[in-house]
Write a protein that holds these residues in place. Sequence first.
Motif, short mmCIF file in Angstrom:
data_model
loop_
_atom_site.label_atom_id
_atom_site.label_comp_id
_atom_site.label_asym_id
_atom_site.label_seq_id
_atom_site.Cartn_x
_atom_site.Cartn_y
_atom_site.Cartn_z
N LEU A 328 50.04 51.95 4.17
CA LEU A 328 50.82 50.94 4.88
C LEU A 328 49.87 50.03 5.64
O LEU A 328 49.01 50.50 6.39
CB LEU A 328 51.80 51.60 5.84
N VAL A 329 50.05 48.71 5.44
CA VAL A 329 49.19 47.70 6.04
C VAL A 329 50.02 46.86 7.00
O VAL A 329 51.14 46.43 6.67
CB VAL A 329 48.54 46.82 4.96
N VAL A 330 49.49 46.60 8.20
CA VAL A 330 50.15 45.76 9.20
C VAL A 330 49.50 44.38 9.19
O VAL A 330 48.28 44.26 9.38
CB VAL A 330 50.05 46.39 10.61
N ALA A 331 50.32 43.35 8.97
CA ALA A 331 49.82 41.98 8.96
C ALA A 331 49.66 41.46 10.38
O ALA A 331 50.01 42.12 11.37
CB ALA A 331 50.78 41.09 8.16
N GLU A 332 49.15 40.23 10.50
CA GLU A 332 48.93 39.63 11.82
C GLU A 332 50.23 39.45 12.59
O GLU A 332 50.26 39.55 13.82
CB GLU A 332 48.23 38.27 11.66
N ASP A 333 51.34 39.18 11.88
CA ASP A 333 52.63 38.99 12.55
C ASP A 333 53.36 40.30 12.79
O ASP A 333 54.51 40.30 13.24
CB ASP A 333 53.52 38.05 11.73
N GLY A 334 52.73 41.44 12.50
CA GLY A 334 53.34 42.73 12.74
C GLY A 334 54.16 43.27 11.59
O GLY A 334 54.69 44.38 11.68
N SER A 335 54.30 42.52 10.51
CA SER A 335 55.08 43.00 9.37
C SER A 335 54.31 44.08 8.63
O SER A 335 53.08 44.02 8.50
CB SER A 335 55.42 41.84 8.43
N VAL A 336 55.04 45.08 8.16
CA VAL A 336 54.44 46.23 7.47
C VAL A 336 54.73 46.14 5.99
O VAL A 336 55.87 45.84 5.58
CB VAL A 336 55.02 47.55 8.03
N SER A 337 53.70 46.38 5.18
CA SER A 337 53.86 46.36 3.72
C SER A 337 53.12 47.53 3.11
O SER A 337 52.12 48.01 3.66
CB SER A 337 53.34 45.05 3.14
N ALA A 338 53.64 48.02 1.97
CA ALA A 338 52.99 49.11 1.24
C ALA A 338 51.99 48.52 0.27
O ALA A 338 52.28 47.54 -0.42
CB ALA A 338 54.03 49.95 0.51
N GLY A 374 58.43 46.66 5.00
CA GLY A 374 59.46 45.67 5.25
C GLY A 374 59.84 45.56 6.70
O GLY A 374 60.56 44.62 7.08
N GLY A 375 59.41 46.49 7.55
CA GLY A 375 59.73 46.45 8.96
C GLY A 375 58.61 45.83 9.78
O GLY A 375 57.70 45.18 9.25
N LYS A 376 58.68 46.07 11.07
CA LYS A 376 57.69 45.55 12.00
C LYS A 376 57.01 46.71 12.73
O LYS A 376 57.59 47.80 12.86
CB LYS A 376 58.35 44.63 13.02
N ALA A 377 55.81 46.48 13.20
CA ALA A 377 55.08 47.49 13.97
C ALA A 377 54.08 46.78 14.87
O ALA A 377 53.65 45.66 14.59
CB ALA A 377 54.37 48.47 13.06
N ARG A 378 53.72 47.45 15.95
CA ARG A 378 52.72 46.90 16.88
C ARG A 378 51.46 47.74 16.75
O ARG A 378 51.42 48.91 17.16
CB ARG A 378 53.25 46.94 18.31
#
Length: 400
Positions: A328-338, A374-378
């Motif tokens: 799982l990778v967290v983008a700069e905007d906090g969105s999570v993608s596999a 597909g969700g968000k994370a900090r």
Amino acid sequence: MKLAWGSGARLSTWAALVAGLGLSACGGGDSKPAAAAPPPPEVGVVTVAPGRADLAAELPGRLEAFRVAQVRARAAGILQKRLFTEGSDVKAGQALFEIDPAPYRATLSSAQAQLARAEANLTQAQSLADRYAPLAKTQAVSAQEALNAQAAAMQAKADVAAGKAAVQTAQINLGYAAVTSPIAGRIGRALVTEGALVGQGEATPLAIVQQIDKLYVNFTQSAAEVMRLRQALADGKLQRAGGTEAAKVQVLLEDGSVYAQAGRLLFSDLSVDAATGQITLRAELPNPKGLLLPGLYVRVRLAQAEVADGVWLPQQAVARGATGETVLVVAEDGSVSARPVKLGPAQDGKALVLSGLKAGEKVIVDGLQKAKAGGKARPVPWSPAGSAPAAAPASAASKG
């Protein structure tokens, strides 16, 4: 007029009540605020930093002495003395046992006496041959007599040569009575005791000396793994470890510790064991202090290839499923993608990512149960100590 005024008053009163109810209704709506969206969960991440990584395989193996010499009795007789301490280090040529030398000294003395007699006969025969040679030219003696004298001298020379050989043989046999170490190394227990009759009919084993200042490590690897590795090297996906130098090996002891001295790979077998499908490999391992012993079971870590842009991740960051491995990778905007990744062999509790990630990306390591694609994370930096970064805010909130 009085009735009309009363009707107007009632109308005004109703209007005031309706207005008041309207204001009350509006005030009641403002007193219940709408539910706020929960904040994104906090997760521990590591930042991708590709770099050179070694592909190493851990294989089972056993240690073997660099050289092994069986000390045997080459002379027959009674063993009189043991001249070493069992389990000690001995030098090449050091005396270990003494077999009764008396019979061999007597044989040597007899051979020396026979040699002396042969040398005396040679002196006499040679003198006669030398005297007859000029007399035969003047026919003072017959040619046959001169020839016989010359033959006797030659026979006497042969007897001297045989006597010298007998003396040398007797000296060798006498030397065998003092049994010495053929190599330098560590000697084990004595296989015979004083007073035993040894060397009768066959060379009796007396002890074993092993050179252990360096050891061999014999280990095996699956032929299928070797073939896949060679194909990856041929395709240019991997680079050979160490370039043209011999591959380095590390030895892991039974307690999991790594032996301080690194070894080097000597060779790999040219054939595959038909019963196990394994290829035998051998490495040479320094053992200057003699800490390791032959026969010890070890694990061998063999560096076989290198990856120019490999990424090491904690094992818990990788999810394994029917379709392969993902992170799982967290983008700069906090969105999570596999993100699907390709893995190499694990090492020291870490997963080696060969492809699928870019430098600077943030991979979730801690808090995977709270994040989903597909969700968000900090994201917060993750440390190997555990989930301290994610747990601290929750603890603070509970105190508040």
